[in-house]
Design a protein around this motif. Sequence first.
Motif, PDB file in Angstrom:
ATOM      1  N   UNK A 116      61.824  -6.960  34.157  1.00  0.00           N
ATOM      2  CA  UNK A 116      60.538  -6.651  33.208  1.00  0.00           C
ATOM      3  C   UNK A 116      60.034  -7.711  32.439  1.00  0.00           C
ATOM      4  N   UNK A 117      61.079  -8.646  31.907  1.00  0.00           N
ATOM      5  CA  UNK A 117      60.552  -9.940  31.229  1.00  0.00           C
ATOM      6  C   UNK A 117      59.989 -10.792  32.127  1.00  0.00           C
ATOM      7  N   UNK A 118      60.229 -10.978  33.574  1.00  0.00           N
ATOM      8  CA  UNK A 118      59.560 -11.587  34.603  1.00  0.00           C
ATOM      9  C   UNK A 118      58.453 -11.325  34.899  1.00  0.00           C
ATOM     10  N   UNK A 119      58.100  -9.978  34.974  1.00  0.00           N
ATOM     11  CA  UNK A 119      56.668  -9.434  35.176  1.00  0.00           C
ATOM     12  C   UNK A 119      55.755  -9.680  34.146  1.00  0.00           C
ATOM     13  N   UNK A 120      56.337  -9.319  32.772  1.00  0.00           N
ATOM     14  CA  UNK A 120      55.553  -9.671  31.550  1.00  0.00           C
ATOM     15  C   UNK A 120      55.111 -11.229  31.471  1.00  0.00           C
ATOM     16  N   UNK A 121      56.230 -12.004  31.588  1.00  0.00           N
ATOM     17  CA  UNK A 121      55.826 -13.442  31.677  1.00  0.00           C
ATOM     18  C   UNK A 121      54.788 -13.691  32.633  1.00  0.00           C
ATOM     19  N   UNK A 122      55.010 -13.400  34.212  1.00  0.00           N
ATOM     20  CA  UNK A 122      53.922 -13.512  35.056  1.00  0.00           C
ATOM     21  C   UNK A 122      52.460 -13.133  34.708  1.00  0.00           C
ATOM     22  N   UNK A 123      52.195 -11.953  33.902  1.00  0.00           N
ATOM     23  CA  UNK A 123      51.004 -11.451  33.561  1.00  0.00           C
ATOM     24  C   UNK A 123      50.677 -11.934  32.157  1.00  0.00           C
ATOM     25  N   UNK A 124      51.340 -13.023  31.598  1.00  0.00           N
ATOM     26  CA  UNK A 124      50.841 -13.563  30.451  1.00  0.00           C
ATOM     27  C   UNK A 124      51.005 -12.749  29.349  1.00  0.00           C
ATOM     28  N   UNK A 125      51.776 -11.793  29.116  1.00  0.00           N
ATOM     29  CA  UNK A 125      51.756 -10.711  28.116  1.00  0.00           C
ATOM     30  C   UNK A 125      52.848 -11.660  27.111  1.00  0.00           C
ATOM     31  N   UNK A 164      55.182  -4.962  45.961  1.00  0.00           N
ATOM     32  CA  UNK A 164      56.232  -4.820  46.654  1.00  0.00           C
ATOM     33  C   UNK A 164      57.772  -4.347  46.026  1.00  0.00           C
ATOM     34  N   UNK A 165      57.910  -4.491  44.773  1.00  0.00           N
ATOM     35  CA  UNK A 165      58.870  -4.004  44.076  1.00  0.00           C
ATOM     36  C   UNK A 165      59.225  -2.500  43.936  1.00  0.00           C
ATOM     37  N   UNK A 166      58.183  -1.814  44.431  1.00  0.00           N
ATOM     38  CA  UNK A 166      58.277  -0.364  44.547  1.00  0.00           C
ATOM     39  C   UNK A 166      59.477  -0.051  45.656  1.00  0.00           C
ATOM     40  N   UNK A 167      59.438  -0.937  46.717  1.00  0.00           N
ATOM     41  CA  UNK A 167      60.449  -0.382  47.757  1.00  0.00           C
ATOM     42  C   UNK A 167      61.820  -0.872  47.177  1.00  0.00           C
ATOM     43  N   UNK A 168      62.124  -1.824  46.396  1.00  0.00           N
ATOM     44  CA  UNK A 168      63.050  -2.129  45.847  1.00  0.00           C
ATOM     45  C   UNK A 168      63.779  -1.348  44.891  1.00  0.00           C
ATOM     46  N   UNK A 169      63.014  -0.686  44.037  1.00  0.00           N
ATOM     47  CA  UNK A 169      63.409   0.304  42.980  1.00  0.00           C
ATOM     48  C   UNK A 169      63.153   1.722  43.312  1.00  0.00           C
ATOM     49  N   UNK A 170      62.986   2.055  44.571  1.00  0.00           N
ATOM     50  CA  UNK A 170      62.765   3.534  44.832  1.00  0.00           C
ATOM     51  C   UNK A 170      63.902   4.469  44.460  1.00  0.00           C
ATOM     52  N   UNK A 171      64.911   3.650  44.278  1.00  0.00           N
ATOM     53  CA  UNK A 171      66.133   4.724  43.975  1.00  0.00           C
ATOM     54  C   UNK A 171      66.077   5.428  42.670  1.00  0.00           C
ATOM     55  N   UNK A 172      65.114   4.908  41.908  1.00  0.00           N
ATOM     56  CA  UNK A 172      64.780   5.347  40.289  1.00  0.00           C
ATOM     57  C   UNK A 172      64.236   6.766  40.347  1.00  0.00           C
ATOM     58  N   UNK A 173      63.419   7.055  41.321  1.00  0.00           N
ATOM     59  CA  UNK A 173      62.774   8.444  41.527  1.00  0.00           C
ATOM     60  C   UNK A 173      63.244   9.165  42.398  1.00  0.00           C
ATOM     61  N   UNK A 174      64.368   8.667  43.447  1.00  0.00           N
ATOM     62  CA  UNK A 174      64.816   9.558  44.476  1.00  0.00           C
ATOM     63  C   UNK A 174      65.584  10.687  43.976  1.00  0.00           C
ATOM     64  N   UNK A 175      66.070  10.589  42.537  1.00  0.00           N
ATOM     65  CA  UNK A 175      66.997  11.898  42.381  1.00  0.00           C
ATOM     66  C   UNK A 175      65.872  13.142  42.089  1.00  0.00           C
ATOM     67  N   UNK A 176      64.639  12.900  41.673  1.00  0.00           N
ATOM     68  CA  UNK A 176      63.701  13.883  41.614  1.00  0.00           C
ATOM     69  C   UNK A 176      63.427  14.560  42.652  1.00  0.00           C
ATOM     70  N   UNK A 177      63.310  13.637  44.098  1.00  0.00           N
ATOM     71  CA  UNK A 177      63.113  14.320  45.348  1.00  0.00           C
ATOM     72  C   UNK A 177      64.102  14.952  45.732  1.00  0.00           C
ATOM     73  N   UNK A 178      65.393  14.798  45.172  1.00  0.00           N
ATOM     74  CA  UNK A 178      66.477  15.452  45.704  1.00  0.00           C
ATOM     75  C   UNK A 178      66.647  16.726  45.053  1.00  0.00           C
ATOM     76  N   UNK A 179      66.420  16.807  43.730  1.00  0.00           N
ATOM     77  CA  UNK A 179      66.351  17.921  42.794  1.00  0.00           C
ATOM     78  C   UNK A 179      65.324  19.025  43.017  1.00  0.00           C
ATOM     79  N   UNK A 180      63.949  18.423  43.195  1.00  0.00           N
ATOM     80  CA  UNK A 180      62.956  19.594  43.681  1.00  0.00           C
ATOM     81  C   UNK A 180      62.549  19.679  44.877  1.00  0.00           C
TER      82      UNK A 180
END
Length: 492
Positions: free
Chosen positions: A444-453, A56-72
């Motif tokens: 990123x660190x939280x996800x890495x810790x959760x996956x035991x990386x 579900x983090x995709x819904x929180x960080x969708x602004x990261x790729x939204x400029x691509x959809x404005x540009x093209x």
Amino acid sequence: MSKQYLNIFTQRNSIMLLVLGFASGLPLALTSGTLQAWMTVENIDLKTIGIFSLVGQAYVFKFLWSPFMDRYTPSLLGRRRGWLLISQLLLVVAIVAMGFMNPTQHLWWLAALAVVVAFCSASQDIVFDAYKTDLLSAEERGAGAAVSVLGYRLAMLVSGGLALWLADRYLGWQATYWLMAGLMLIGVVATLMAPEPDNSIPAPRTMEQAVVAPLRDFFARNNAWLILLLIVMYKLGDAFAGSLSTTFLIRGVGFDAGEVGLVNKTLGLFATIVGALFGGVLMQRLTLFRALMLFGILQAVSNIGYWILAVTAKNIITMGSAIFLENLCGGMGTAAFVALLMTLCNKSFSATQFALLSALSAVGRVYVGPIAGWFVEAHGWPLFYLFSIVAALPGLLLLAICRQTLEYTQQTGNFMPRTEFHHSYRWALRLLATGCSLLGLWLLVLISNALDWTQWPDLAVQLLQVGALLSLVGIVMGSALDYLALRRTQLA
């Protein structure tokens, strides 16, 4: 209400927004509640189910790729409908593919497909929000927001409660996912039939412009920081009341889970839909500021129903009344709030700005949980629900301070430029940018810790604390400068 105000809900644009809102809301439960239920039935361990919630983090960080959809602009159907069609077709394929999986045999393939569905669904949300922002005039935004909320809520009911019932009683999990993929085709048809918004406003010419220009445009406006704070605070009281409502009704009052689920899923959903539609009708008569103020006051007052539940004996009618009142007023507030977000977007990059503003609006809803739990343990349920009313007041105060700026924007379609404290604002923006970067590293660190990386719990805590502190200082500094600028220009 007169027929004149109700007719707007039967116009072609409103019908398209209803169907596209349905398509926007349909995939959400398929990667969250419905998927969790499927994995639970298949006896997948709780740790793995918990990791799947990161989808579900995709819904929180969708602004990261939204400029691509404005540009093209895709070669087919235009800048908005083209991306809608692409995201919807990818969703159909990915949901069908999920139906071929079995959690016990293809767990990580299922995880990969869930990530794809969430990414495409968040992308569809980006474009749909931009589409309705570009399509609707200032007078139509209240009704348009109400209709899209109605479609979204109905879709969540279909892919949530109805999907669970069908999977359990009739179709099984795999066929249910195929049925949901078939329902997504309704959105495809609506996209093909819908009008493309006016394309006279140019798109960003470069990716750098698509990323930097929306931020520069927003923060160059008069009152920008106070408006950001308003977006976070406007529904804060509502977020507090809803954060522990299920726990309160079961543990605090003593209702069983079946009673709470039935009333919440039926009466609560019905009240939200009625509230959104009624709010949309009222907004045809009210200015945006007056609608936000009236509905914000009603949102705050509606929490009194939970307080009455907390201080009186257990009663199913009282519970139903409290849930109905809170969801009715919350639906009205949501319609006005979505209209506010649309008003604040520059149509040259509405996808990016709407994604950023909607992500910011989720901050209160996401992070009040720990504070709410601590407050209840320390002071009890009755005081907690009285506090939820008080928590709504800062948002209403900010709204009053921002009144002239919002009314100017609604009336002219333009934004007041900033004229004061240019150098000081740069420092506020630098602090906010640094804090947000550290919070990104924390995730990123939280996800890495959760996956035991990695095993860096102390680093995660430090990044969270420092990032949150710098962001907060930047926001407070920018808001203080805004208020001083408003006083200097006699707008506050």
